[in-house]
Scaffold this active site. Structure first.
Site, PDB file in Angstrom:
ATOM      1  N   TYR A 129     -77.303  27.684  64.160  1.00 49.55           N
ATOM      2  CA  TYR A 129     -76.149  28.107  63.789  1.00 49.55           C
ATOM      3  C   TYR A 129     -74.811  27.750  63.806  1.00 49.55           C
ATOM      4  O   TYR A 129     -74.616  27.097  65.052  1.00 49.55           O
ATOM      5  CB  TYR A 129     -75.976  29.829  64.041  1.00 49.55           C
ATOM      6  CG  TYR A 129     -74.828  30.485  63.500  1.00 49.55           C
ATOM      7  CD1 TYR A 129     -74.783  30.851  62.285  1.00 49.55           C
ATOM      8  CD2 TYR A 129     -73.645  30.864  64.253  1.00 49.55           C
ATOM      9  CE1 TYR A 129     -73.761  31.499  61.426  1.00 49.55           C
ATOM     10  CE2 TYR A 129     -72.558  31.395  63.665  1.00 49.55           C
ATOM     11  CZ  TYR A 129     -72.610  31.985  62.388  1.00 49.55           C
ATOM     12  OH  TYR A 129     -71.594  32.477  61.753  1.00 49.55           O
ATOM     13  N   LYS A 158     -65.858  29.697  71.690  1.00 50.28           N
ATOM     14  CA  LYS A 158     -66.080  30.460  72.755  1.00 50.28           C
ATOM     15  C   LYS A 158     -65.429  30.327  74.323  1.00 50.28           C
ATOM     16  O   LYS A 158     -64.465  30.276  74.204  1.00 50.28           O
ATOM     17  CB  LYS A 158     -67.964  30.477  72.862  1.00 50.28           C
ATOM     18  CG  LYS A 158     -68.331  31.001  71.447  1.00 50.28           C
ATOM     19  CD  LYS A 158     -69.550  31.456  71.320  1.00 50.28           C
ATOM     20  CE  LYS A 158     -69.844  31.961  69.972  1.00 50.28           C
ATOM     21  NZ  LYS A 158     -70.698  31.547  69.020  1.00 50.28           N
ATOM     22  N   ASP A 199     -72.904  20.520  68.372  1.00 49.20           N
ATOM     23  CA  ASP A 199     -72.332  21.901  68.374  1.00 49.20           C
ATOM     24  C   ASP A 199     -72.275  22.488  69.593  1.00 49.20           C
ATOM     25  O   ASP A 199     -73.261  23.038  69.912  1.00 49.20           O
ATOM     26  CB  ASP A 199     -72.488  22.698  67.235  1.00 49.20           C
ATOM     27  CG  ASP A 199     -72.030  23.901  66.729  1.00 49.20           C
ATOM     28  OD1 ASP A 199     -71.168  24.190  67.874  1.00 49.20           O
ATOM     29  OD2 ASP A 199     -72.229  24.607  65.800  1.00 49.20           O
TER      30      ASP A 199
HETATM   31  C1  LIG Z   1     -70.485  31.045  67.589  1.00 52.96           C
HETATM   32  C2  LIG Z   1     -71.076  29.675  67.193  1.00 52.96           C
HETATM   33  C3  LIG Z   1     -70.422  29.171  65.951  1.00 52.96           C
HETATM   34  C4  LIG Z   1     -69.255  29.725  65.234  1.00 52.96           C
HETATM   35  O1  LIG Z   1     -68.029  30.344  65.889  1.00 52.96           O
HETATM   36  P1  LIG Z   1     -67.255  31.465  65.206  1.00 52.96           P
HETATM   37  O2  LIG Z   1     -66.327  31.329  66.465  1.00 52.96           O
HETATM   38  O3  LIG Z   1     -67.882  32.613  65.358  1.00 52.96           O
HETATM   39  O4  LIG Z   1     -66.501  31.009  63.934  1.00 52.96           O
HETATM   40  C5  LIG Z   1     -70.543  27.880  65.488  1.00 52.96           C
HETATM   41  N1  LIG Z   1     -71.756  27.299  66.232  1.00 52.96           N
HETATM   42  C6  LIG Z   1     -72.461  27.879  67.343  1.00 52.96           C
HETATM   43  C7  LIG Z   1     -73.289  27.115  68.118  1.00 52.96           C
HETATM   44  C8  LIG Z   1     -72.152  29.137  67.674  1.00 52.96           C
HETATM   45  O5  LIG Z   1     -72.708  29.669  68.561  1.00 52.96           O
END
Ligand SMILES: *Cc1c(COP(=O)(O)O)cnc(C)c1O
Length: 427
Positions: A145, A268, A240
């Site tokens: 994701y 995060k 990511d």
């Molecule tokens: C949470 C997440 C996102 C998206 O981040 P948001 O702050 O919710 O837009 C993108 N990539 C990864 C791996 C994530 O866990």
């Protein structure tokens, strides 16, 4: 049992003015059933709902809260920053300092640009990769994701490595066609894809330790293969690190795996519980961004002093506490207690540092999204509700991981294991 009358009343009201009553869909308990708890406050390892029920929490707001809820260092830093102004729309010292901290920590990172979410970070990194290479195709993996930008809400089409199709209404097919979706744990498919279309591929984006669809730990050599293929074909490799970054090591998954990407995205943990994302890489790539280069990217609240203060306080506390050693100890402690309970059923605990996931199915833990057994979600539902009734919060979906924080104690791990042992009798 617990009483949840106030949560139910508030959620009823929320559903009138907010779609599904939530600001992000997984919060609605759709996967587990029941009414979501409306949270009134949180501190350390615990959250308290509007009815006054107190829960031991392993959701951690889905990853940011590596120090636990409302740590004093972050609350104090945010309060002090707020008193001096919440946003300037101009450069500030805190953004410079957070950029220095992130680039110093992460392998091969010269520069970062701040944004306000992980979604913005991956969206911008992909635009940059396309701008740098002059190519349009992007490659992602099923089960990873990367937020909800159009080009990333794409699932595999039929057949091997075909063009993707939208995984959400509202995403144009023409956008999805520029994204190729491949399976994790399948180096041969990647190799074939690059042989076929390598000169059209702008980038490969991957969660190096995929943690959004179970915890799909990859075999040794997978990332090195990605690195080698992208380099050989002139495509950029994007890690990511929105969950992994500062969570699995100071230098994120790149440090842990010993593989350096061309670009990395963060979110995060680096925001310490405030809305922050970032993307970065080598200076030669980052120079292509506006105002220096032709790739446009901007944000009214990007790098605002409040969010930057929360991030700086968090990263500073992690360094001072030798956090990754402690988080590994806590993770090992959880594994020691919980893995045997699951193994007794033929199931397993998957863990990387302070990230854990209960794989409620027989056999080896899955390495790719389609290896997850749907029946595991039914078992999860029963366990989720039994734990909640026992005062323990885990994520309201079988596909979401759990997070430990520096606020968790060995006693909290005992409590979790005891509650889980009771809950397992109901699954
Ligand atoms: C949470 C997440 C996102 C998206 O981040 P948001 O702050 O919710 O837009 C993108 N990539 C990864 C791996 C994530 O866990």
């Amino acid at each position: 049992m617990i009483t949840t009358t106030r949560s139910e009343e508030l959620y009823e009201r929320a559903q009138r003015v907010i779609p599904g009553g939530v600001s992000s869909p997984v919060r609605a308990f759709g996967a587990v059933g029941g009414t979501p708890l409306v949270i009134a406050s949180a501190k350390g390892a615990h959250v308290v709902d509007e009815d006054g029920n107190r829960f031991l929490d392993f959701v951690g707001s889905w990853g940011p809260l590596i120090l636990g809820h409302a740590p004093d260092v972050v609350v104090d830093a945010v309060s002090a920053a707020a008193a001096k102004g919440t946003t300037f729309g101009a450069p500030c010292r805190a953004e410079l300092e957070l950029a220095e901290a992130v680039t110093a920590a992460y392998p091969g990172l010269d520069q970062v640009r701040f944004v306000s979410s992980g979604t913005e970070a991956t969206m911008s990194a992909i635009r940059l990769a396309r701008g740098v290479t002059g190519r349009e195709l992007i490659v992602k993996f099923a089960g990873c994701y990367h937020g909800h930008a159009d080009h990333l809400l794409v699932s595999a089409g039929s057949g091997l490595a075909t063009f993707g199709q939208p995984s959400s209404a509202g995403v144009p097919a023409a956008f999805a066609e520029r994204t190729i979706v491949v399976d994790l744990d399948d180096e041969a498919a990647l190799e074939a894809l690059f042989t076929d279309r390598g000169d059209e591929i702008a980038c490969v984006i991957v969660e190096p330790i995929p943690a959004n669809n179970g915890l799909l730990v990859q075999r040794d050599g997978f990332h090195a293969k990605l690195r080698e293929l992208t380099r050989r074909h002139g495509a950029l490799l994007i890690f990511d690190e929105v969950i992994n970054g500062f969570r699995v090591a100071r230098g994120g998954a790149a440090e842990r795996l010993g593989v350096e990407p061309d670009l990395a995205t963060f979110g995060k943990v680096i925001g310490g519980g405030l809305p922050v994302g970032a993307f970065g890489g080598k200076r030669e790539y980052m120079d292509r961004l506006a105002p220096l280069g032709p790739v446009y990217q901007a944000g009214t609240l990007s790098g605002n002093p409040l969010a930057m203060a929360a991030g700086l306080a968090t990263l500073g506390a992690l360094d001072r506490a030798d956090a990754w050693t402690r988080l590994e100890e806590l993770g090992a402690g959880l594994e020691r207690r919980v893995a045997p309970l699951l193994a007794a059923r033929g199931w397993s605990l998957v863990r990387v540092g302070s990230i854990f996931w209960m794989s409620l199915q027989d056999g080896d833990a899955p390495r790719r999204a389609d290896a997850i057994d749907g029946a595991a979600a039914d078992r999860y539902r029963a366990i989720f509700h039994a734990l909640l009734a026992d005062g323990v919060c885990i994520a309201p979906s079988a596909y979401e991981v759990g997070f430990l924080s520096l606020a968790h104690t060995e006693a909290d791990l005992d409590r979790f294991a005891e509650a889980l042992e009771r809950a397992l009798t109901k699954a």
